[in-house]
Motif scaffolding. Structure first.
Motif, PDB file in Angstrom:
ATOM      1  N   ALA A  25       0.922  -1.091   0.007  1.00 37.17           N
ATOM      2  CA  ALA A  25      -0.131  -0.062   0.140  1.00 37.17           C
ATOM      3  C   ALA A  25       0.888   1.335   0.005  1.00 37.17           C
ATOM      4  O   ALA A  25       1.606   1.647   0.944  1.00 37.17           O
ATOM      5  N   VAL A  26       0.770   2.020  -1.034  1.00 42.08           N
ATOM      6  CA  VAL A  26       1.719   3.101  -1.219  1.00 42.08           C
ATOM      7  C   VAL A  26       0.727   4.134  -0.615  1.00 42.08           C
ATOM      8  O   VAL A  26      -0.370   4.485  -1.030  1.00 42.08           O
ATOM      9  N   ILE A  27       1.437   5.112   0.353  1.00 41.33           N
ATOM     10  CA  ILE A  27       0.594   5.996   1.107  1.00 41.33           C
ATOM     11  C   ILE A  27       0.980   7.416   0.496  1.00 41.33           C
ATOM     12  O   ILE A  27       2.675   7.885   0.622  1.00 41.33           O
ATOM     13  N   GLN A  28       0.080   8.367   0.305  1.00 48.62           N
ATOM     14  CA  GLN A  28       0.551   9.536  -0.581  1.00 48.62           C
ATOM     15  C   GLN A  28      -0.466  10.605   0.050  1.00 48.62           C
ATOM     16  O   GLN A  28      -1.445  10.495   0.461  1.00 48.62           O
ATOM     17  N   ASP A  29       0.375  11.735   0.486  1.00 43.83           N
ATOM     18  CA  ASP A  29      -0.397  12.957   0.795  1.00 43.83           C
ATOM     19  C   ASP A  29      -1.255  13.390  -0.173  1.00 43.83           C
ATOM     20  O   ASP A  29      -1.227  13.704  -1.435  1.00 43.83           O
ATOM     21  N   GLU A  30      -2.684  13.586   0.301  1.00 44.09           N
ATOM     22  CA  GLU A  30      -3.907  13.740  -0.636  1.00 44.09           C
ATOM     23  C   GLU A  30      -3.712  15.181  -1.176  1.00 44.09           C
ATOM     24  O   GLU A  30      -3.984  15.574  -2.322  1.00 44.09           O
ATOM     25  N   LEU A  31      -3.108  16.078  -0.373  1.00 37.12           N
ATOM     26  CA  LEU A  31      -2.966  17.573  -0.641  1.00 37.12           C
ATOM     27  C   LEU A  31      -1.809  17.771  -1.670  1.00 37.12           C
ATOM     28  O   LEU A  31      -1.808  18.499  -2.786  1.00 37.12           O
ATOM     29  N   THR A  32      -0.824  17.350  -1.168  1.00 37.30           N
ATOM     30  CA  THR A  32       0.569  17.575  -1.752  1.00 37.30           C
ATOM     31  C   THR A  32       0.976  16.572  -2.711  1.00 37.30           C
ATOM     32  O   THR A  32       2.002  16.936  -3.530  1.00 37.30           O
ATOM     33  N   ALA A  33       0.635  15.456  -2.842  1.00 40.17           N
ATOM     34  CA  ALA A  33       1.059  14.354  -3.698  1.00 40.17           C
ATOM     35  C   ALA A  33       2.424  13.982  -3.125  1.00 40.17           C
ATOM     36  O   ALA A  33       2.960  12.989  -3.984  1.00 40.17           O
ATOM     37  N   GLN A  34       2.866  14.163  -2.072  1.00 40.64           N
ATOM     38  CA  GLN A  34       4.286  13.386  -1.845  1.00 40.64           C
ATOM     39  C   GLN A  34       3.886  12.014  -1.259  1.00 40.64           C
ATOM     40  O   GLN A  34       3.077  11.832  -0.603  1.00 40.64           O
ATOM     41  N   VAL A  35       4.714  11.146  -1.644  1.00 37.96           N
ATOM     42  CA  VAL A  35       4.918   9.880  -0.993  1.00 37.96           C
ATOM     43  C   VAL A  35       5.502   9.894   0.346  1.00 37.96           C
ATOM     44  O   VAL A  35       6.490  10.170   0.538  1.00 37.96           O
ATOM     45  N   LEU A  36       4.420   9.339   1.193  1.00 39.78           N
ATOM     46  CA  LEU A  36       4.797   9.229   2.550  1.00 39.78           C
ATOM     47  C   LEU A  36       5.341   8.103   3.071  1.00 39.78           C
ATOM     48  O   LEU A  36       6.607   8.055   3.675  1.00 39.78           O
ATOM     49  N   MET A  37       5.203   6.800   2.589  1.00 37.82           N
ATOM     50  CA  MET A  37       5.546   5.597   3.275  1.00 37.82           C
ATOM     51  C   MET A  37       4.867   4.221   2.310  1.00 37.82           C
ATOM     52  O   MET A  37       4.157   4.764   1.509  1.00 37.82           O
ATOM     53  N   LEU A  38       5.575   3.270   2.396  1.00 33.52           N
ATOM     54  CA  LEU A  38       4.999   1.942   1.823  1.00 33.52           C
ATOM     55  C   LEU A  38       4.762   1.052   2.894  1.00 33.52           C
ATOM     56  O   LEU A  38       5.560   0.983   3.763  1.00 33.52           O
ATOM     57  N   GLY A  39       3.478   0.404   2.950  1.00 33.61           N
ATOM     58  CA  GLY A  39       3.234  -0.470   3.948  1.00 33.61           C
ATOM     59  C   GLY A  39       2.594  -1.552   3.383  1.00 33.61           C
ATOM     60  O   GLY A  39       2.387  -1.797   2.089  1.00 33.61           O
ATOM     61  N   TYR A  40       2.214  -2.672   4.054  1.00 36.00           N
ATOM     62  CA  TYR A  40       1.393  -4.128   3.705  1.00 36.00           C
ATOM     63  C   TYR A  40       0.118  -4.104   4.245  1.00 36.00           C
ATOM     64  O   TYR A  40      -0.024  -4.039   5.457  1.00 36.00           O
ATOM     65  N   MET A  41      -0.906  -4.469   3.378  1.00 41.51           N
ATOM     66  CA  MET A  41      -2.088  -4.879   3.942  1.00 41.51           C
ATOM     67  C   MET A  41      -2.539  -6.283   3.488  1.00 41.51           C
ATOM     68  O   MET A  41      -2.400  -6.722   2.751  1.00 41.51           O
ATOM     69  N   ASN A  42      -3.163  -7.047   4.811  1.00 40.63           N
ATOM     70  CA  ASN A  42      -4.152  -8.146   4.250  1.00 40.63           C
ATOM     71  C   ASN A  42      -5.725  -7.779   4.353  1.00 40.63           C
ATOM     72  O   ASN A  42      -5.747  -6.629   4.580  1.00 40.63           O
ATOM     73  N   GLN A  43      -6.576  -8.547   3.960  1.00 40.89           N
ATOM     74  CA  GLN A  43      -7.795  -8.081   3.899  1.00 40.89           C
ATOM     75  C   GLN A  43      -8.430  -7.697   5.049  1.00 40.89           C
ATOM     76  O   GLN A  43      -9.200  -6.482   5.021  1.00 40.89           O
ATOM     77  N   GLU A  44      -7.926  -8.225   6.416  1.00 43.70           N
ATOM     78  CA  GLU A  44      -8.550  -7.731   7.639  1.00 43.70           C
ATOM     79  C   GLU A  44      -7.979  -6.265   7.818  1.00 43.70           C
ATOM     80  O   GLU A  44      -8.804  -5.520   8.327  1.00 43.70           O
ATOM     81  N   ALA A  45      -6.929  -6.059   7.460  1.00 43.40           N
ATOM     82  CA  ALA A  45      -6.137  -4.661   7.442  1.00 43.40           C
ATOM     83  C   ALA A  45      -7.042  -3.404   6.647  1.00 43.40           C
ATOM     84  O   ALA A  45      -7.136  -2.305   7.036  1.00 43.40           O
ATOM     85  N   LEU A  46      -7.277  -4.046   5.285  1.00 43.87           N
ATOM     86  CA  LEU A  46      -7.895  -3.188   4.462  1.00 43.87           C
ATOM     87  C   LEU A  46      -9.291  -2.884   5.166  1.00 43.87           C
ATOM     88  O   LEU A  46      -9.932  -1.695   5.097  1.00 43.87           O
ATOM     89  N   ASP A  47      -9.910  -3.814   5.678  1.00 44.94           N
ATOM     90  CA  ASP A  47     -11.557  -3.790   6.000  1.00 44.94           C
ATOM     91  C   ASP A  47     -11.505  -2.568   7.151  1.00 44.94           C
ATOM     92  O   ASP A  47     -12.097  -1.867   7.445  1.00 44.94           O
ATOM     93  N   LYS A  48     -10.515  -2.909   8.059  1.00 39.77           N
ATOM     94  CA  LYS A  48     -10.463  -1.937   9.300  1.00 39.77           C
ATOM     95  C   LYS A  48      -9.868  -0.527   8.924  1.00 39.77           C
ATOM     96  O   LYS A  48     -10.594   0.412   9.413  1.00 39.77           O
ATOM     97  N   THR A  49      -9.270  -0.441   8.076  1.00 39.46           N
ATOM     98  CA  THR A  49      -9.012   0.874   7.165  1.00 39.46           C
ATOM     99  C   THR A  49     -10.331   1.675   6.802  1.00 39.46           C
ATOM    100  O   THR A  49     -10.333   2.812   6.776  1.00 39.46           O
TER     101      THR A  49
END
Length: 202
Positions: free
Chosen positions: A14-38
């Motif tokens: 999961a690539v995390i990007q600042d919605e306003l500035t478009a800066q890439v903030l970090m990279l993480g990983y998700m399984n289905q449970e993490a995505l559902d919780k998000t």
């Protein structure tokens, strides 16, 4: 949203990007449970490969990632999550895990202006007693425009005199009053930026 979790052993990046500035903030990983919780909670939760459990970003630091949008790539095996970061993203205290502090400083400035514009909008919609912004709105466009003119003149005077330190304060006053004038006139800064972008193409 169908995702191919099997391709990478139950996880998707999961690539995390600042919605306003478009800066890439970090990279993480998700399984289905993490995505559902998000999705359910509106803040980013990853699956930690080192801790072997779900991990909500900011659960100890308070520097959460507020979800603005979630999209998948064309192969359905990677996510792009646009967020509003509530504080530094990296555990080192930087805005982005990829460094880019010069870009981070620009991003912070852009976010501050956006937040200030948001406060001005809130004051317009929900007046607060004693608020200077509401005082200006109550006086009307003519008074606000007058203040913009006054601050512009004071900025010019300091610039010509080489008084750069005091000029910063005058420029700040000018920018604030201009944002109020735009709001009072039913516009936002993005409307002005759109004109600049169109001119830049020519």
């Amino acid at each position: 949203m169908e995702l191919d979790f099997d391709k990478s052993g139950g996880l998707v990046p999961a690539v995390i990007q600042d919605e306003l500035t478009a800066q890439v903030l970090m990279l993480g990983y998700m399984n289905q449970e993490a995505l559902d919780k998000t999705r359910e909670e509106g803040v980013v939760t990853f699956f930690s490969r080192t801790k072997n459990r779900l991990w909500t970003k900011g659960e100890t630091s308070g520097n959460t990632l507020e979800v603005k949008s979630i999209t998948r790539d064309c192969d359905a095996d990677t996510l792009l999550i646009k967020v509003k970061p509530n504080g530094p993203t990296c555990h080192t205290g930087t805005t982005s895990c990829f460094g880019e502090e010069e870009g981070a400083n620009r991003a912070a400035a852009i976010r501050f202006i956006a937040d200030l514009e948001g406060v001005i909008r809130k004051r317009k919609a929900n007046p607060v007693e004693g608020s200077y912004t509401n005082f200006l709105f109550d006086k009307g466009v003519n008074k606000i425009a007058q203040k913009v003119g006054e601050e512009a003149v004071e900025t010019v005077i300091d610039a010509v005199a080489g008084k750069h330190e005091t000029m910063k304060g005058e420029a700040a006053d000018l920018l604030y009053h201009l944002l109020v004038l735009l709001s009072a006139s039913g516009m936002e800064l993005k409307d002005v930026v759109a004109v600049l972008e169109e001119r830049h193409k020519k």
